[in-house]
Enzyme design. Structure first.
Site, PDB file in Angstrom:
ATOM      1  CB  SER A 131      -0.869  -0.001   1.267  1.00 44.06           C
ATOM      2  OG  SER A 131      -1.445   1.264   1.472  1.00 44.06           O
ATOM      3  CE1 TYR A 143      -3.846  -2.269   5.333  1.00 45.41           C
ATOM      4  CE2 TYR A 143      -3.150  -0.026   4.789  1.00 45.41           C
ATOM      5  CZ  TYR A 143      -3.628  -1.265   4.394  1.00 45.41           C
ATOM      6  OH  TYR A 143      -3.880  -1.508   3.069  1.00 45.41           O
TER       7      TYR A 143
END
Ligand SMILES: NC(=O)c1ccc[n+]([C@@H]2O[C@H](COP(=O)([O-])OP(=O)(O)OC[C@H]3O[C@@H](n4cnc5c(N)ncnc54)[C@H](OP(=O)(O)O)[C@@H]3O)[C@@H](O)[C@H]2O)c1
Length: 244
Positions: A131, A143
């Site tokens: 990401s 995350y």
């Protein structure tokens, strides 16, 4: 090349994984799609001719079934994952463990399971869905850490397998229109990057696999902030704080 491959796509039941699975099937790839939702997997299987594997990557049995399948494929796409947004101090410890287990540990284990067969056959490709959050995003610390770990792992394995006919590609999307934000329980509320379609992400990945790209950013302009963060991190973080 892709038309001769067998592939395992984790997270094939939704979003980016489903879009990748559809495009791989259209390119002639023999697929196994993995997820927990049997109905959504079956629906995709009807459209693509894929085999399905209903497995929870957070359970030892699910992970072991997935590893057995990964051992026999030419292409492993690690797309299964989830997000978590909020104040780090408010994040429950089991949530931290689960996020790391699903987003980081599972892809590491599956890649390890896939490599011996790929080496033996002298061909193969590993894909890790990371990401743009790897640059550091407030409210998404754990995350971002899982996705940065994945990126470093992929870059390292790429060195290891460079002479063995095995490719490694890290996919770094910005924001993508999928149920990801519903699943994490917090909507996407940034002004940019604008959300893109999962089909756009899948096409960019397939093109990246074909040319042996190490990293694929989608949309492509996200390469610029990522390079800036690498080259001049202090300037990048000042700009990020200013522009949000
Ligand atoms: N959407 C974005 O903006 C964005 C941006 C950058 C990176 N990403 C990354 O892209 C990947 C795919 O996300 P998405 O946007 O496609 O989200 P999504 O639509 O929510 O899909 C997540 C997928 O992961 C699977 N999954 C979740 N938990 C699992 C578990 N315990 N065991 C097995 N499978 C599990 C889900 O399967 P079931 O539903 O069948 O359980 C689903 O197929 C993730 O790694 C995410 O971090 C997303």
């Amino acid at each position: 090349m892709i038309n001769e491959w067998t592939a395992l796509v984790t997270g094939g039941s939704s979003g980016i994984g489903a879009a990748i699975a559809q495009q791989l099937a259209a390119a002639g790839c023999q697929l196994v799609v993995l997820g927990r939702d049997a109905e959504r997997l079956e629906a995709l299987a009807r459209r693509t001719g894929a085999a399905t594997l209903v497995a929870d990557l957070l359970s030892p049995e699910g992970l072991s079934q997935a590893a057995d399948t990964a051992a026999g494929v030419d292409l492993l796409v690690n797309s299964a994952g989830c997000g978590w947004a909020g104040d780090l101090a408010a994040m429950a410890e089991p949530d931290i463990d689960a996020l790391v287990a699903l987003n980081l540990l599972a892809p590491l284990r599956l890649a390890r399971a896939a490599l011996p067969g790929m080496r033996e056959r002298g061909r193969g490709h590993l894909v890790f869905v990371s990401s743009i959050a790897t640059v550091g995003v407030g409210g998404e610390a754990v995350y971002a850490a899982t996705k940065a770990g994945l990126r470093a792992f992929a870059a390292s394995v790429r060195h290891e397998v460079a002479e063995q006919g095995i490719g490694v590609t890290t996919l770094l999307p910005g924001a993508v229109r999928t149920p990801f934000f519903d699943h994490r329980g917090a909507p996407y509320d940034r002004r940019f990057p604008r959300q893109v379609a999962s089909t756009q992400v899948a096409s960019a990945l397939l093109e990246g696999i074909e040319r042996g790209a190490a990293e694929v950013f989608v949309p492509r302009w996200l390469t610029v902030p990522a390079r800036l963060q690498g080259a001049v991190p202090e300037l990048f973080h000042r700009l990020a704080a200013h522009f949000g």
